[in-house]
Design a protein around this motif. Structure first.
Motif, PDB file in Angstrom:
ATOM      1  N   ASP A  31      29.344  44.159  39.311  1.00 28.63           N
ATOM      2  CA  ASP A  31      30.676  44.126  39.915  1.00 28.63           C
ATOM      3  C   ASP A  31      30.644  44.556  41.380  1.00 28.63           C
ATOM      4  O   ASP A  31      31.693  44.636  42.026  1.00 28.63           O
ATOM      5  N   ARG A 109      36.429  53.658  43.825  1.00 33.43           N
ATOM      6  CA  ARG A 109      37.474  53.968  42.844  1.00 33.43           C
ATOM      7  C   ARG A 109      38.725  53.128  43.092  1.00 33.43           C
ATOM      8  O   ARG A 109      39.398  52.703  42.149  1.00 33.43           O
ATOM      9  N   LEU A 112      37.726  49.225  42.407  1.00 33.33           N
ATOM     10  CA  LEU A 112      37.456  48.878  41.006  1.00 33.33           C
ATOM     11  C   LEU A 112      38.133  49.894  40.092  1.00 33.33           C
ATOM     12  O   LEU A 112      37.469  50.711  39.419  1.00 33.33           O
ATOM     13  N   PRO A 113      39.460  49.885  40.037  1.00 33.57           N
ATOM     14  CA  PRO A 113      40.164  50.907  39.241  1.00 33.57           C
ATOM     15  C   PRO A 113      39.870  50.842  37.747  1.00 33.57           C
ATOM     16  O   PRO A 113      40.063  51.825  37.028  1.00 33.57           O
ATOM     17  N   GLU A 114      39.388  49.699  37.274  1.00 36.37           N
ATOM     18  CA  GLU A 114      39.081  49.560  35.843  1.00 36.37           C
ATOM     19  C   GLU A 114      37.616  49.876  35.538  1.00 36.37           C
ATOM     20  O   GLU A 114      37.162  49.680  34.409  1.00 36.37           O
ATOM     21  N   GLY A 115      36.877  50.332  36.540  1.00 32.70           N
ATOM     22  CA  GLY A 115      35.458  50.613  36.325  1.00 32.70           C
ATOM     23  C   GLY A 115      34.604  49.399  36.626  1.00 32.70           C
ATOM     24  O   GLY A 115      35.104  48.306  36.908  1.00 32.70           O
ATOM     25  N   GLY A 116      33.288  49.578  36.568  1.00 32.65           N
ATOM     26  CA  GLY A 116      32.405  48.461  36.844  1.00 32.65           C
ATOM     27  C   GLY A 116      30.970  48.894  37.032  1.00 32.65           C
ATOM     28  O   GLY A 116      30.645  50.089  37.045  1.00 32.65           O
ATOM     29  N   SER A 140      35.193  57.962  36.476  1.00 29.31           N
ATOM     30  CA  SER A 140      35.892  56.747  36.925  1.00 29.31           C
ATOM     31  C   SER A 140      35.587  55.531  36.067  1.00 29.31           C
ATOM     32  O   SER A 140      36.283  54.520  36.172  1.00 29.31           O
ATOM     33  N   GLY A 141      34.543  55.614  35.254  1.00 31.30           N
ATOM     34  CA  GLY A 141      34.108  54.441  34.514  1.00 31.30           C
ATOM     35  C   GLY A 141      33.245  53.506  35.340  1.00 31.30           C
ATOM     36  O   GLY A 141      32.793  52.462  34.853  1.00 31.30           O
TER      37      GLY A 141
END
Length: 604
Positions: A31, A109, A112-116, A140-141
């Motif tokens: 990502d 962060r 990519l707020p959904e992680g990656g 943060s994932g």
């Protein structure tokens, strides 16, 4: 010609390159990817093979990095390059990011707020960099993933080959110490801390240790290589063996072995511990290879970096000699520019013209190469801290403009770096005040006396205080370390707000406060200085600075009413030394100009 002035405009291929990289990342299930400016040695100047950031984005500065995600491409730049970057990257596809105010983890962060999954090349990132990012990403994932191969290299179809510059010996009389003595000094340190070996990844450390100089990258005469020094003094160097001709190997002796770069990985997986590795400079991959075998790592600074920074008497003597010849060349340039100022309307002069003239004047004085691309900024270009003139940016110098000239040379006995600012004829008198405040800051550092144990952070404010009093400041450090016949920007010592390395005798630094008004002009005055013991009536252990650079400082823009008697005394004494030391070295037709340019100030 030492300096190239190729086009730095934004060619259309940067956008398809960005698209190609994103496609490669998607194919790898990533990502994002971090693209550093540097190479595996944390070099400031990189070979064409390693110029990945510039190839992808168009940004040509000496520090920074990019992070590419499916939707964003951030180019992280510090205060030196925030004006420059706007003219070099495609702002429709790349976004400048103010760093270090905005950290990589913080930006990720938000991107990519959904992680990656973020890939990185573990040969191009230091262990400390990776730790800092991982710490910032905690919870943060988002996860960092070291990659076996660099995805950018996979799409760079015409990537230049790694350089193979032939090594030359650095004479012992200029080095002031034999390579054998240096190896023994470092190996004794290893024995003292009970380490069996140390991994060296900085080319200037290796070049200094072995008393050799290289030709792998422009401006910095270092050998791109890795090395392992053992506690018995034996050194294994990992690089292309073609760099070391047989006569160089013979001179180095049997205690120095040159091996191909492919031998580095097995050497690291078979090394005995504890082994010193510097987390701030060594690639993350070096740690990963050693850790894979469970070998004990002693995290510590590169054991060569501090001894290299503390120059001996012979190195300082060489630097003094190089600076006198270089100062004479720059003085001749300033004289020439003064002569041209009156004819700028009828006889145009450009920034590139001045760069070429300066190289012409340095040539007879034994210059091997310039020590960095000359920063020749006229008018608004002077406000770009690390401006690099190109065919695109080259502009005609206009009457009344202020010209900033920051340049240096690599000589057979030392490395120079000098900045002077001068007006081209009549100028706006409002410039006198900031110019004088910059000069006062430079003088304050030159005159400083301080207790042993203080670091650059403790004295940085001396240079800024006159500007602060006016509500002004500058967005770069006051000074950097300088190598002796090595890198013009040398660690670990600096004069800056963040430098905690105590200053020691023999350390050579720049002294270069400045002031920049975007879109109008830039002012910087720079001399090199060396730390030396200073007298104290109380018998305290004090240090001060000896000035190495001798060249006139323009007196026309000084507001003498702002200066103290002590500051005027210093400048008058400095100019008397300039007349004495470089007067015999300048061309006869320049001597009259030099005499006039170094007269005592008329006191208010």
């Amino acid at each position: 010609m030492f300096q190239s002035f190729e086009s730095h405009s934004n060619p259309p291929q940067h956008v398809p390159r960005l698209a190609a990289l994103r496609a490669e990342l998607a194919a790898r299930g990533l990502d994002g990817f971090i693209v550093p400016r540097t190479d595996a040695h944390q070099s400031e100047y990189v070979s064409a093979h390693d110029a990945r950031l510039g190839w992808l984005t168009g940004f040509t500065g000496s520090a920074g990095f990019a992070i590419v995600t499916p939707e964003k491409a951030g180019v992280f730049i510090d205060g030196r390059y925030r004006v420059q970057v706007k003219s070099e990257i495609d702002l429709a596809h790349f976004t400048p990011v103010h760093w270090p105010e905005i950290k990589a983890a913080q930006w990720l962060r938000e991107a990519l707020p959904e992680g990656g999954r973020i890939g990185y090349d573990p040969w191009l990132q230091s262990r400390r960099e990776i730790r800092e990012i991982e710490k910032g990403l905690a919870g943060s994932g988002i996860a960092l993933h070291p990659l076996e191969t660099n995805p950018l290299d996979a799409i760079w179809k015409d990537q230049p080959a790694p350089p193979v510059g032939v090594v030359r010996l650095w004479p012992d009389d200029i080095a002031g110490e034999t390579a054998a003595a240096k190896r023994e000094r470092i190996s004794a340190h290893l024995r003292e801390v009970k380490a069996q070996a140390a991994v060296l990844t900085l080319p200037d450390s290796i070049s200094w240790l072995l008393n050799v100089r290289g030709a792998d990258v422009p401006k910095n005469p270092v050998v791109l290589s890795f090395a392992i020094i053992e506690d018995d003094g034996h050194v294994a160097v990992f690089t292309d063996p073609a760099k070391f001709p047989s006569e160089i190997r013979a001179a180095l002796g049997n205690e120095v072995t040159v091996l191909p770069l492919v031998s580095l990985t097995p050497a690291l997986t078979n090394i005995g511990g504890p082994v010193i590795v510097d987390p701030g400079t060594a690639p993350d991959q070096v740690f990963r290879l050693i850790e894979s075998m469970g070998t004990d790592i002693l995290e510590a600074a590169d054991p060569v970096i501090l001894p290299k920074a503390c120059k001996n008497d012979a190195e300082i003597a060489g630097m003094r000699a190089a600076h006198l010849r270089d100062g004479a060349a720059v003085a001749e340039l300033l004289c020439w520019l003064d002569g041209r100022a009156a004819t700028l309307d009828s006889d145009p002069l450009t920034e590139i013209d001045v760069c070429r003239k300066l190289e012409e004047l340095r040539m007879p004085r034994g210059i091997i190469d310039i020590s960095f691309d000359t920063i020749l900024g006229s008018g608004p270009n002077g406000a770009i801290n690390h401006y690099h003139v190109s065919e695109d940016s080259n502009r005609r110098i206009l009457p009344g403009e202020v010209v900033l000239i920051d340049s240096g040379g690599q000589y057979n006995d030392g490395t120079t770096d000098i900045t002077r600012t001068l007006p081209m004829g009549d100028f706006d008198p409002a410039i006198r005040r900031p110019y004088t405040r910059v000069l006062q800051g430079m003088i304050a550092i030159s005159r400083a006396r301080f207790p042993r144990g203080l670091a650059g952070a403790h004295i940085d404010a001396l240079a800024r205080a006159p500007l602060w009093a006016e509500g002004m400041d500058y967005d770069h450090g006051t000074g950097h370390g300088v190598g002796a016949g090595l890198s013009v920007h040398e660690g670990p010592v600096r004069i800056s707000r963040v430098s905690d390395i105590p200053l020691r005798p023999g350390m050579i630094l720049s002294n270069e406060p400045g002031y920049y008004r975007e879109g109008e002009y830039g002012i910087r005055i720079e001399n090199l200085i060396v730390v030396e013991p200073a007298e104290s009536p109380d018998g305290r252990d004090m240090l001060g600075f000896e000035t190495l650079t001798f060249c006139p400082i323009d007196r026309r823009m000084i507001d003498v009413a702002l200066m103290s008697p002590a500051e005027i005394d210093w400048l008058d004494a400095y100019h008397a030394q300039v007349r004495k030391l470089i007067g015999p070295l300048v061309a006869p037709e320049v001597l009259g100009w030099l005499e006039a340019a170094t007269q005592p100030l008329a006191r208010a």
